[in-house]
Design a protein around this motif. Structure first.
Motif, PDB file in Angstrom:
ATOM      1  N   LEU A 125       0.979  -1.682   0.478  1.00 44.31           N
ATOM      2  CA  LEU A 125      -0.094   0.086   0.338  1.00 44.31           C
ATOM      3  C   LEU A 125       0.901   1.483  -0.232  1.00 44.31           C
ATOM      4  O   LEU A 125       0.788   2.099  -1.068  1.00 44.31           O
ATOM      5  N   TRP A 129       0.768   3.628  -3.443  1.00 42.38           N
ATOM      6  CA  TRP A 129       0.985   5.627  -2.576  1.00 42.38           C
ATOM      7  C   TRP A 129       2.295   6.447  -3.078  1.00 42.38           C
ATOM      8  O   TRP A 129       2.278   7.220  -4.516  1.00 42.38           O
ATOM      9  N   CYS A 165      -7.486   0.980   0.082  1.00 45.99           N
ATOM     10  CA  CYS A 165      -7.603   1.147   1.569  1.00 45.99           C
ATOM     11  C   CYS A 165      -7.825   0.461   2.832  1.00 45.99           C
ATOM     12  O   CYS A 165      -7.452  -0.342   2.946  1.00 45.99           O
ATOM     13  N   VAL A 197      -2.734   6.510   4.108  1.00 49.76           N
ATOM     14  CA  VAL A 197      -1.971   5.763   3.843  1.00 49.76           C
ATOM     15  C   VAL A 197      -1.439   5.476   5.033  1.00 49.76           C
ATOM     16  O   VAL A 197      -0.845   4.046   5.581  1.00 49.76           O
TER      17      VAL A 197
END
Length: 306
Positions: A125, A129, A165, A197
């Motif tokens: 993740l 991003w 997310c 995040v």
């Protein structure tokens, strides 16, 4: 972040029936059968005698076919173009931000979410991003011609990323690695997605994370909001995303009053001379430093380090 968490989701059975695809695309089942027979636009993995089950890439080809036919191409030309284009579509996440940008501009929300999910499954993740979503957003928002009303690609990208997310957050392990330490994340609206995040990454390790806005909504200041938050206990760590003298003053006030270790995130974050305040430039560095403080035994591979 968690390669394993979304790996199962990324490879789960996403097959669709002909009826479902027909309803979505607005094309009759008989037309779909004709396109399969004449142009090879049926399910790529169909075995003889089995019912048709369309994978996402099969639906992508059909969607492209429809687009080209509506643009004036003959059915044969449209099929040839759709088959050629299908080889260019990313299957395991985008190779770079430019590729994610082209998916965002295609106005296909489902496809965009699938590509982001595949990127998270491959890269984690945090790095999805940093490497793909953030630079794509900057590119879309700085386009000289602006964005169309009603289908803004940047807004669609943010929404798709937020849904992924949420999926990561819901997939976090039941067993906490850090004992449920409280973490407060203070952010302005500009940095809200980046703050999410960080929050999801730390929550995945078992932190009790709460987001506090630094915006002055309803006349309530950040300091007042934080004072209400600490009624449930002083956090083990505060993460702050923002810039400018007002941000600096807020952090100085909170550190002086509560003595909480604080990480300031961003190249434009103010420099504050305090042993309680650490300044890092990136989201990835923030997560690593937070885990080094809260969970030194944590496996950093799980936050997408590669």
């Amino acid at each position: 972040m968690p390669r394993a968490i979304l790996a199962q989701s990324a490879h789960a059975d996403r097959s669709r029936t002909m009826s479902s695809v027909s309803d979505e695309l607005g094309v009759s089942p008989s037309t779909l059968r004709t396109w399969e027979r004449r142009y090879g636009l049926g399910p790529a993995q169909r075995e003889t005698g089995e019912r048709r089950r369309y994978q996402p890439e099969d639906v992508d080809r059909l969607r492209a076919m429809i687009h080209h036919v509506r643009a004036g191409m003959s059915a044969a030309e449209a099929a040839k173009r759709a088959l050629a284009e299908s080889t260019l579509l990313p299957r395991r996440g985008p190779a770079n931000a430019a590729q994610l940008r082209s998916v965002a501009l295609s106005d296909d929300y489902q496809r965009l979410e699938e590509v982001i999910e595949a990127a998270v499954a491959s890269h984690g993740l945090v790095h999805t991003w940093s490497r793909f979503v953030e630079p794509t957003l900057k590119s879309l928002r700085s386009a000289p011609g602006g964005e169309p009303i009603g289908s803004a690609p940047a807004l669609m990208l943010v929404n798709a990323f937020q849904r992924v997310c949420r999926s990561v957050y819901q997939s976090r392990p039941a067993r906490s690695l850090v004992g449920g330490d409280r973490v407060a994340i203070i952010s302005d609206s500009l940095h809200e997605t980046a703050a999410q995040v960080i929050g999801v990454a730390l929550a995945w390790y078992g932190c009790d994370v709460r987001m506090l806005s630094s915006e002055n909504y309803g006349g309530i200041s950040t300091t007042e909001r934080f004072r209400e938050y600490v009624r449930g206990g002083v956090p083990a760590l505060t993460v702050v995303l923002g810039c400018g003298p007002e941000c600096a003053q807020t952090v100085e006030n909170l550190v002086a009053r509560y003595g909480v270790p604080t990480i300031m995130v961003g190249a434009d974050a103010p420099e504050i001379l305090s042993p309680q305040v650490q300044r890092v430039r990136t989201i990835s560095a923030c997560v690593e430093e937070a885990l080094a403080l809260l969970a030194p035994q944590a496996d950093l591979e799980l936050v997408g380090r590669s």
